[in-house]
Design an enzyme around this catalytic site. Structure first.
Site, short mmCIF file in Angstrom:
data_model
loop_
_atom_site.label_atom_id
_atom_site.label_comp_id
_atom_site.label_asym_id
_atom_site.label_seq_id
_atom_site.Cartn_x
_atom_site.Cartn_y
_atom_site.Cartn_z
N ALA A 67 65.71 13.79 16.40
CA ALA A 67 67.41 14.28 16.35
C ALA A 67 67.53 15.67 14.96
O ALA A 67 66.68 16.49 15.20
CB ALA A 67 67.81 13.17 15.00
N GLY A 106 64.27 11.21 19.09
CA GLY A 106 65.03 10.89 19.30
C GLY A 106 64.56 11.63 21.76
O GLY A 106 65.59 11.49 22.25
N GLU A 109 62.90 8.90 23.45
CA GLU A 109 63.55 8.34 23.10
C GLU A 109 65.06 7.92 24.20
O GLU A 109 65.19 7.70 25.06
CB GLU A 109 64.37 7.91 21.15
N GLU A 129 59.40 9.73 13.62
CA GLU A 129 60.58 9.65 11.99
C GLU A 129 59.61 8.96 11.19
O GLU A 129 60.25 9.57 9.85
CB GLU A 129 61.34 8.76 12.61
#
Ligand code: NAI
Length: 725
Positions: A67, A106, A109, A129
């Site tokens: 992110a 992310g 992911e 995270e």
């Protein structure tokens, strides 16, 4: 075919493959524009009848760092990650992630939403995270356990640790590892699977493999995580989210993941940890009061370094230097010490190499008893006894022996670096490099500059620190520099609390519940009570023949607690002697147990000095110890010893065990409210007028008067304040 402008590029390669390249340097973070780009390009590839398969990669050999943290806290625009990744997984053409560099957060992911993952052998993967006070909330907590099982997923998600491509292959996170160009391999591979059923490739449809002792596993992990989290809520939420993956269908698990994330996202802890993330980067952009700064100061190349004095610190420093690939000349005058040091250094290097699966770098070190051996080095780190006369002598020898321009660094923990510099012909070449024990392990390095240190010397020490994997912070020269200077009022308050009725257990428990790995007394037992005693003796604070009554507790005009001195007089130096503020099974043992002797000693001490014990609660312990420390932090800012609050916070988080989820002392003060900190300091100062450390700092008063601005605006106030002083 090529679309420019958006931050994901689309090309058709090998005739039939849609190649989507993330473009957002340096790490291809998933900003709003990148997400929009991916959504558009995937749609385009899927609707193009010529395209048989899709490959997603990142530009410049880096898949995706996750992110875009800069977007946190703003009104997020652009397409959200979860539906984007779900749409990729639902695609009816194979989507392959070509992972080079890193796939983190992310980024991983996104890769888990793809049907296949091919990694380059040098790639690193992880879900970090939790280190930002969050959890992987784009399906990471739901897909990873379904793919690799609950124990491995829990381990990765609750620690945030990265794994290598080989480890990822072993765990089953990736399908293939290649030494060749991962994008080329992925393109060929995607064509080879085009047209095959994707039913077995959609991770969200997998049943989570459940271990038989499921409840016991979660209970055990939760207990361990709570213990090591020391009050941080993110690791606990990570366990809860993985549990949801194991017990609920995917969509329900996703709801739980989002719910837990929402709680974390708005918590002060996430803000604190993200602040730490940025603060750690900010300290690299150092500046000196002279105006010299990181961008304009070029470091000197260092190929060969020397360490003088191979005691506790010198050995660790030698290891840290050798591990960076430098040639090291290690000098120790005592033959016995030299022999022991050789063995200890080799052992440390061998163990480190084994842990990292590399060859130890023993041949980079040469040992000598003769200082002449260092004539050709580019930089010296002195770590002899903490004695000004000895260090002055060593620095004069260094100046005579070393080739011109060699940087001379001292690892002193408290001596005056300027004074030492002034005893050498080239004071501009002198800086402090203050390591923390054990020097090859601890992440923090204070680089101490004086008014005469050249910007180049500072730049070189900062860069060397970075090479050694340290978080280096440039600070001005003063007694105790930043870290130890702030520790003085903290320790002092802890002693006073004992005089007033507290026990070491009570004080330590309050601090450990706050999040420190060790309370002040357990810490003091570990590092040795005799160190402070020696310093206090040198400062003439220790009176050999102690009278009783109030006057015995006033030294040099201020309140003083001789408790530490009295313990030392009894030979109670802490763990090393098996007795200190606690007792230990034997000298060197680490398990602290309450000591009835100490409790009777405190009762007797209070009676002797006419002190009436009162009940002290955790709140008072925290306020007095922490606010006194924070107050000194404001003085350090006011004096210009630290350039900004981030420097202080990074020093405390990386060197002193300040809990990261509380952001560092200065950030914490802002979280508590500066007005509240000021009010409590005023309160305690009234109760203890003979304690100067409790006198609120004028910078703190000014910040409160200015409406307590957020921490990123303190520098402006400090600058204005300094210009008016
Ligand atoms: P130490 O007592 O373990 O080692 C000092 C070593 O220097 C001894 O082996 C001694 O034989 C050697 N030495 C003395 N004179 C010498 C000379 N002229 N040439 C070569 N070697 C000589 O001391 P330690 O704990 O390693 O501390 C060294 C310095 O690091 C001190 O200035 C101390 O304040 C500082 N420091 C210590 C920390 C700690 O936790 N121990 C933390 C940070 C800094």
């Amino acid at each position: 075919m090529c679309d420019k402008g958006s931050m994901a590029q689309y090309t058709r390669v090998s005739g039939f493959v849609g190649l989507i390249t993330l473009q957002n340097p340096p790490v291809n973070a998933l900003s709003a524009a990148v997400r929009q780009g991916i959504v558009d390009m995937v749609e385009r590839a899927l609707s193009d009848p010529i395209v048989k398969s899709v490959v997603i990669c990142g530009q410049n050999g880096n898949f995706c760092g996750g992110a875009d943290i800069k977007e946190f806290g703003t009104n997020m625009s652009g397409p959200p990650l979860v539906p984007m990744i779900d749409a990729i997984e639902a695609a009816n053409k194979p989507v392959v992630a070509a992972i080079e560099g890193s796939a983190l957060g992310g980024g991983l992911e996104l890769a888990l939403g793809c049907h296949y993952r091919i990694a380059h052998s040098k790639a690193r993967l992880g879900l970090p995270e939790v280190t930002l006070g969050l959890l992987p909330a784009a399906g990471g907590t739901q897909r990873l356990p379904r793919l690799v099982g609950v124990p491995a997923a829990l381990n990765l998600i609750t620690t945030g640790r990265h794994v290598t491509a080989a480890q990822a292959l072993q765990l089953g996170i990736v399908d293939q590892v290649t030494d060749h160009n991962a994008v080329d391999v992925a393109v060929t591979f995607s064509l080879s699977v085009a047209g095959q059923s994707l039913d077995a490739r959609r991770i969200s449809t997998y049943l989570c493999p459940l271990p038989s002792d499921f409840d016991a596993l979660f209970e055990g992990v939760m207990q361990k995580v709570r213990q090591s989290a020391r009050g941080a809520i993110a690791p606990v939420a990570c366990v809860q989210a993985v549990r949801a993956a194991a017990t609920l269908p995917y969509t329900k698990g996703m709801e739980r993941e989002q719910e837990l994330m929402a709680t974390l996202f708005t918590s002060g802890q996430a803000r604190a940890q993200q602040y730490c993330f940025f603060a750690q980067r900010a300290v690299g952009r150092w500046r000196m009061p002279s105006g010299a700064r990181w961008e304009t100061s070029k470091p000197r190349p260092v190929h060969k370094a020397a360490v003088i004095g191979l005691g506790t610190m010198g050995r660790g420093i030698t290891v840290a230097l050798a591990q960076t690939g430098l040639s090291v000349v290690a000098v120790e005058t005592q033959e016995k010490q030299l022999m022991e040091a050789k063995q200890a250094v080799s052992g440390m290097l061998e163990r480190g190499a084994k842990r990292h699966g590399v060859v130890p770098t023993l041949d980079r070190i040469s040992y000598s008893q003769n200082i002449q051996a260092i004539a050709e080095v580019d930089l010296v780190i002195e770590a002899v006894f903490e004695d000004m006369a000895l260090k002055t002598e060593v620095f004069q020898q260094l100046s005579a022996v070393c080739k011109p321009g060699t940087l001379l660094c001292t690892n002193t923990s408290a001596l005056d670096v300027d004074k030492l510099a002034s005893e050498t012909p080239n004071p501009e070449l002198v800086v402090g490099m203050h390591f923390f024990a054990p020097a090859h392990v601890m992440k923090l390095l204070e680089v101490v500059y004086g008014p005469r240190s050249s910007p180049q010397a500072v730049a070189t020490a900062m860069q060397l620190g970075k090479k050694m994997g340290k978080v280096s912070v440039a600070v001005g020269n003063c007694r105790g520099f930043v870290g130890n200077r702030m520790l003085m009022p903290y320790l002092q308050q802890a002693f006073f609390l004992l005089e007033e009725g507290a026990t070491p257990e009570l004080v330590d428990q309050a601090l450990e519940e706050f999040g420190f790995p060790m309370g002040v007394f357990r810490m003091s037992d570990l590092s040795g009570l005799d160190i402070g005693w020696r310093v206090r003796k040198r400062d003439e604070l220790v009176e050999p023949d102690m009278a009783s009554g109030k006057s015995a507790r006033i030294r040099q005009g201020s309140r003083y607690s001789p408790l530490g001195d009295l313990l030392c007089e009894q030979g109670r130096f802490g763990q090393k002697t098996g007795r200190g503020w606690y007792q230990y099974d034997k000298p060197g043992s680490r398990v602290a147990r309450s000591d009835p002797w100490l409790h009777s000693f405190l009762v007797e001490y209070r009676a002797r000095h006419g002190l009436v014990p009162r009940s002290i609660d955790h709140q008072e312990v925290l306020e007095r110890c922490l606010y006194a420390l924070i107050n000194e932090g404001f003085r350090i800012l006011e004096d210009g010893i630290a350039a900004g609050p981030e420097d202080i916070d990074v020093i405390y988080v990386f060197g002193y065990g300040w809990p990261r989820h509380r952001g560092g002392p200065m950030f914490y003060a802002g979280m508590v409210g500066l007005a509240k900190v000021l009010e409590r300091l005023e309160h305690y100062q009234q109760a203890h007028p003979d304690v100067p450390y409790l006198q609120p700092c004028s910078l703190l008063r000014r910040l409160v008067a200015g409406g307590s601005p957020p921490i990123h605006r303190w520098r402006e106030v400090i600058k204005k304040h300094q210009s008016q002083l």
